[in-house]
Design an enzyme around this catalytic site. Structure first.
Site, PDB file in Angstrom:
ATOM      1  CD  GLN A 102     -17.084  26.778 -33.133  1.00 34.71           C
ATOM      2  OE1 GLN A 102     -18.014  26.031 -32.420  1.00 34.71           O
ATOM      3  NE2 GLN A 102     -15.929  26.900 -32.564  1.00 34.71           N
ATOM      4  CG  ASP A 158     -17.821  38.443 -33.842  1.00 33.67           C
ATOM      5  OD1 ASP A 158     -17.427  38.023 -33.157  1.00 33.67           O
ATOM      6  OD2 ASP A 158     -17.495  38.084 -35.045  1.00 33.67           O
ATOM      7  CG  HIS A 171     -22.255  27.933 -35.015  1.00 33.61           C
ATOM      8  ND1 HIS A 171     -21.561  27.964 -34.057  1.00 33.61           N
ATOM      9  CD2 HIS A 171     -22.213  26.832 -35.837  1.00 33.61           C
ATOM     10  CE1 HIS A 171     -21.058  26.643 -33.757  1.00 33.61           C
ATOM     11  NE2 HIS A 171     -21.633  25.988 -34.905  1.00 33.61           N
ATOM     12  N   GLY A 210      -9.250  29.823 -29.884  1.00 33.21           N
ATOM     13  CA  GLY A 210     -10.350  30.369 -29.008  1.00 33.21           C
ATOM     14  C   GLY A 210     -11.582  29.904 -28.996  1.00 33.21           C
ATOM     15  CB  SER A 259     -15.046  25.735 -25.276  1.00 32.17           C
ATOM     16  OG  SER A 259     -16.403  25.683 -25.858  1.00 32.17           O
ATOM     17  CG  ASN A 270      -8.470  28.036 -25.439  1.00 30.98           C
ATOM     18  OD1 ASN A 270      -8.687  28.463 -24.294  1.00 30.98           O
ATOM     19  ND2 ASN A 270      -9.801  27.488 -26.220  1.00 30.98           N
ATOM     20  CD  GLU A 273      -8.831  28.825 -18.900  1.00 31.29           C
ATOM     21  OE1 GLU A 273      -8.718  30.209 -18.514  1.00 31.29           O
ATOM     22  OE2 GLU A 273      -8.696  28.048 -18.208  1.00 31.29           O
TER      23      GLU A 273
HETATM   24  C1  BV8 Z   1     -26.562  19.896 -35.171  1.00 26.95           C
HETATM   25  C2  BV8 Z   1     -25.935  30.159 -32.196  1.00 26.95           C
HETATM   26  C3  BV8 Z   1     -27.943  18.429 -36.438  1.00 26.95           C
HETATM   27  C4  BV8 Z   1     -25.627  31.460 -32.468  1.00 26.95           C
HETATM   28  C5  BV8 Z   1     -24.525  28.179 -31.434  1.00 26.95           C
HETATM   29  C6  BV8 Z   1     -22.313  15.638 -32.374  1.00 26.95           C
HETATM   30  C7  BV8 Z   1     -22.612  15.752 -33.848  1.00 26.95           C
HETATM   31  C8  BV8 Z   1     -23.748  16.585 -34.181  1.00 26.95           C
HETATM   32  C9  BV8 Z   1     -24.364  17.687 -33.201  1.00 26.95           C
HETATM   33  C10 BV8 Z   1     -24.207  17.250 -31.965  1.00 26.95           C
HETATM   34  C11 BV8 Z   1     -23.411  16.387 -31.518  1.00 26.95           C
HETATM   35  N1  BV8 Z   1     -23.326  16.153 -30.112  1.00 26.95           N
HETATM   36  C12 BV8 Z   1     -24.226  17.267 -29.534  1.00 26.95           C
HETATM   37  C13 BV8 Z   1     -24.737  17.753 -30.656  1.00 26.95           C
HETATM   38  C14 BV8 Z   1     -25.974  18.756 -30.671  1.00 26.95           C
HETATM   39  C15 BV8 Z   1     -25.160  20.173 -30.389  1.00 26.95           C
HETATM   40  C16 BV8 Z   1     -23.902  20.241 -29.645  1.00 26.95           C
HETATM   41  O1  BV8 Z   1     -22.983  20.325 -30.115  1.00 26.95           O
HETATM   42  N2  BV8 Z   1     -24.358  20.439 -28.436  1.00 26.95           N
HETATM   43  C17 BV8 Z   1     -23.165  20.506 -27.353  1.00 26.95           C
HETATM   44  C18 BV8 Z   1     -23.417  21.448 -26.515  1.00 26.95           C
HETATM   45  C19 BV8 Z   1     -22.856  19.209 -26.860  1.00 26.95           C
HETATM   46  N3  BV8 Z   1     -24.832  20.550 -31.821  1.00 26.95           N
HETATM   47  C20 BV8 Z   1     -25.977  21.256 -32.674  1.00 26.95           C
HETATM   48  O2  BV8 Z   1     -26.991  21.421 -32.327  1.00 26.95           O
HETATM   49  C21 BV8 Z   1     -25.759  21.928 -33.892  1.00 26.95           C
HETATM   50  N4  BV8 Z   1     -26.664  21.342 -34.837  1.00 26.95           N
HETATM   51  O3  BV8 Z   1     -25.707  19.293 -35.091  1.00 26.95           O
HETATM   52  O4  BV8 Z   1     -27.655  19.703 -35.805  1.00 26.95           O
HETATM   53  C22 BV8 Z   1     -28.844  18.397 -37.379  1.00 26.95           C
HETATM   54  C23 BV8 Z   1     -28.393  17.959 -38.828  1.00 26.95           C
HETATM   55  C24 BV8 Z   1     -29.403  17.876 -39.601  1.00 26.95           C
HETATM   56  C25 BV8 Z   1     -30.651  18.343 -39.394  1.00 26.95           C
HETATM   57  C26 BV8 Z   1     -30.964  19.096 -38.137  1.00 26.95           C
HETATM   58  C27 BV8 Z   1     -30.129  19.111 -37.199  1.00 26.95           C
HETATM   59  C28 BV8 Z   1     -25.569  23.196 -34.020  1.00 26.95           C
HETATM   60  C29 BV8 Z   1     -24.386  23.888 -33.181  1.00 26.95           C
HETATM   61  C30 BV8 Z   1     -24.782  25.417 -33.141  1.00 26.95           C
HETATM   62  C31 BV8 Z   1     -25.330  25.850 -32.177  1.00 26.95           C
HETATM   63  N5  BV8 Z   1     -25.441  27.430 -32.005  1.00 26.95           N
HETATM   64  N6  BV8 Z   1     -24.674  29.563 -31.414  1.00 26.95           N
HETATM   65  C32 BV8 Z   1     -25.244  32.267 -31.314  1.00 26.95           C
HETATM   66  O5  BV8 Z   1     -26.227  32.477 -30.614  1.00 26.95           O
HETATM   67  O6  BV8 Z   1     -24.005  32.670 -31.155  1.00 26.95           O
HETATM   68  S1  BV8 Z   1     -23.308  27.394 -30.390  1.00 26.95           S
HETATM   69  C33 BV8 Z   1     -22.145  28.542 -29.632  1.00 26.95           C
HETATM   70  O7  BV8 Z   1     -21.169  27.852 -28.938  1.00 26.95           O
HETATM   71  C34 BV8 Z   1     -21.767  29.822 -30.561  1.00 26.95           C
HETATM   72  O8  BV8 Z   1     -21.999  29.788 -31.702  1.00 26.95           O
HETATM   73  C35 BV8 Z   1     -20.479  29.452 -30.315  1.00 26.95           C
HETATM   74  O9  BV8 Z   1     -19.616  29.729 -31.094  1.00 26.95           O
HETATM   75  C36 BV8 Z   1     -20.328  28.074 -29.963  1.00 26.95           C
HETATM   76  C37 BV8 Z   1     -19.024  27.453 -29.403  1.00 26.95           C
HETATM   77  O10 BV8 Z   1     -18.375  28.232 -28.428  1.00 26.95           O
HETATM   78  P1  BV8 Z   1     -17.115  28.713 -28.459  1.00 26.95           P
HETATM   79  O11 BV8 Z   1     -16.896  29.572 -29.725  1.00 26.95           O
HETATM   80  O12 BV8 Z   1     -16.177  27.615 -28.468  1.00 26.95           O
HETATM   81  O13 BV8 Z   1     -17.136  29.772 -27.233  1.00 26.95           O
HETATM   82  P2  BV8 Z   1     -16.662  29.320 -25.794  1.00 26.95           P
HETATM   83  O14 BV8 Z   1     -17.127  30.608 -24.946  1.00 26.95           O
HETATM   84  O15 BV8 Z   1     -17.686  28.088 -25.248  1.00 26.95           O
HETATM   85  O16 BV8 Z   1     -15.155  29.217 -25.733  1.00 26.95           O
HETATM   86  C38 BV8 Z   1     -14.416  30.443 -25.975  1.00 26.95           C
HETATM   87  C39 BV8 Z   1     -12.971  29.727 -25.637  1.00 26.95           C
HETATM   88  O17 BV8 Z   1     -12.119  30.710 -26.088  1.00 26.95           O
HETATM   89  C40 BV8 Z   1     -12.785  29.017 -24.506  1.00 26.95           C
HETATM   90  O18 BV8 Z   1     -11.972  27.814 -24.404  1.00 26.95           O
HETATM   91  C41 BV8 Z   1     -11.671  30.258 -23.544  1.00 26.95           C
HETATM   92  O19 BV8 Z   1     -10.862  29.532 -22.834  1.00 26.95           O
HETATM   93  C42 BV8 Z   1     -11.075  30.791 -24.927  1.00 26.95           C
HETATM   94  N7  BV8 Z   1     -10.683  32.158 -24.945  1.00 26.95           N
HETATM   95  C43 BV8 Z   1     -11.216  33.127 -24.038  1.00 26.95           C
HETATM   96  N8  BV8 Z   1     -10.484  34.304 -24.446  1.00 26.95           N
HETATM   97  C44 BV8 Z   1      -9.408  33.658 -25.236  1.00 26.95           C
HETATM   98  C45 BV8 Z   1      -9.465  32.628 -25.710  1.00 26.95           C
HETATM   99  N9  BV8 Z   1      -8.903  31.756 -26.324  1.00 26.95           N
HETATM  100  C46 BV8 Z   1      -7.642  32.540 -27.182  1.00 26.95           C
HETATM  101  N10 BV8 Z   1      -7.457  33.904 -26.987  1.00 26.95           N
HETATM  102  C47 BV8 Z   1      -8.427  34.661 -25.970  1.00 26.95           C
HETATM  103  N11 BV8 Z   1      -8.371  35.977 -25.764  1.00 26.95           N
END
Ligand code: BV8
Ligand code: ZN
Length: 249
Positions: A100, A103, A118, A186, A188, A212, A214
């Site tokens: 996802q 970078d 993404h 890594g 959420s 993860n 967490e």
């Molecule tokens: C779409 C942009 C439809 C680039 C991002 C059900 C089905 C389909 C869609 C949906 C659905 N329900 C809701 C939706 C809509 C939406 C969605 O999911 N919303 C969420 C918030 C509920 N999804 C969409 O809109 C997607 N599109 O489905 O389109 C469609 C179909 C046809 C035609 C038209 C439309 C698009 C999703 C992509 C959105 N773009 N980013 C950018 O700017 O980067 S998402 C954004 O969140 C990032 O890309 C990131 O990658 C992504 C996920 O976040 P994580 O990578 O998990 O990062 P986070 O900080 O959340 O978590 C980090 C984790 O690491 C934590 O748990 C932490 O504890 C852990 N951690 C920390 N340090 C460490 C570690 N783990 C291990 N080691 C460590 N050292």
């Protein structure tokens, strides 16, 4: 890091591996995650920045945010977690890395069979005609770059409400439904459809392991939840898989 004995045992029979990574694997390269306390979203809500509506409403704000993230990437290097995934790719009979992250650190580390669900923050794309545009050493000041078609150019990432690249998504589903081990690292597990991949793997009763620091909505369903950093757990898994191929039974 010491892996649980039953996981070491289960890894013995693993041939095909699908890995899903999120921002957590890049945290150890100094790149803030999205939803952590110091994360990108801490200051803004996703809807404010990572959507086409936000871009059309305030392209300068959105471009400034992405330029800030690109600047943070200039010195970022792959870390032990990225490098361990390259070893795991070498030790598996079949391997797919689905990320996802935007970078580019997996490619920099040497991962070969990888899919960016993404998009990639280093790519520029016209918001109107969709063509990828090479802007060379472009550094956003305050002028939104324009395509020859007149459209505004934007970072080549997938925003909320936008479809994922069809080919990458199809490859990700195919890998999840055909693997015998799925590693979720890594992430959420909140953003769909990517967060649905482990469930697809579970349909085939594959071994789902979450790494993860967490717990997440996936933790309870995973066969193993390693509450550890990617940089410590992935090298341990690579050691077990390489050891296995070193002395095959
Ligand atoms: C779409 C942009 C439809 C680039 C991002 C059900 C089905 C389909 C869609 C949906 C659905 N329900 C809701 C939706 C809509 C939406 C969605 O999911 N919303 C969420 C918030 C509920 N999804 C969409 O809109 C997607 N599109 O489905 O389109 C469609 C179909 C046809 C035609 C038209 C439309 C698009 C999703 C992509 C959105 N773009 N980013 C950018 O700017 O980067 S998402 C954004 O969140 C990032 O890309 C990131 O990658 C992504 C996920 O976040 P994580 O990578 O998990 O990062 P986070 O900080 O959340 O978590 C980090 C984790 O690491 C934590 O748990 C932490 O504890 C852990 N951690 C920390 N340090 C460490 C570690 N783990 C291990 N080691 C460590 N050292
Ligand atoms: Zn255009």
């Amino acid at each position: 890091m010491e892996l649980p004995k039953d996981l070491i045992q289960a890894l013995d029979n693993v041939e095909t591996i699908c890995v899903l990574t999120g921002a957590g694997i890049s945290a150890e390269s100094g790149i803030p995650t999205f939803r952590g306390p110091e994360g990108y979203w801490a200051k803004y809500r996703p809807e404010e920045l990572a959507t086409a509506e936000a871009f059309l409403r305030d392209p300068v704000l959105v471009w400034s945010w992405y330029q800030h993230r690109r600047d943070a990437l200039v010195t970022a290097q792959p870390n032990a977690g990225h490098r361990a995934l390259v070893r795991i790719e070498g030790a598996a009979r079949r391997f797919a890395l689905v990320t996802q992250n935007v970078d580019g650190l997996h490619r920099m580390a040497g991962s070969r069979n990888q899919f960016e669900l993404h998009g990639n923050i280093r790519i520029n794309r016209c918001h109107n005609c969709g063509s990828e545009i090479d802007l060379g050493e472009f550094h956003f000041q305050n002028e939104v770059p324009r395509c020859s078609c007149g459209g505004m150019i934007r970072p080549g990432v997938v925003w909320f409400g936008e479809a994922l690249p069809a080919q990458a998504w199809a490859a990700a589903v195919q890998a999840a439904e055909s693997c015998d081990c799925f590693l979720s690292v890594g992430t959420s597990s909140l953003v769909y459809p990517a967060a649905g991949l482990p469930q697809i793997a579970m349909k085939r009763a594959s071994l789902v392991v979450e790494i993860n620091t967490e717990t997440t909505p996936l933790s309870a369903a995973a066969a193993h939840h390693l509450r550890a950093s990617a940089g410590s757990a992935l090298p341990a898994i690579a050691d077990v898989l390489e050891q296995r191929s070193a002395d095959p039974v």
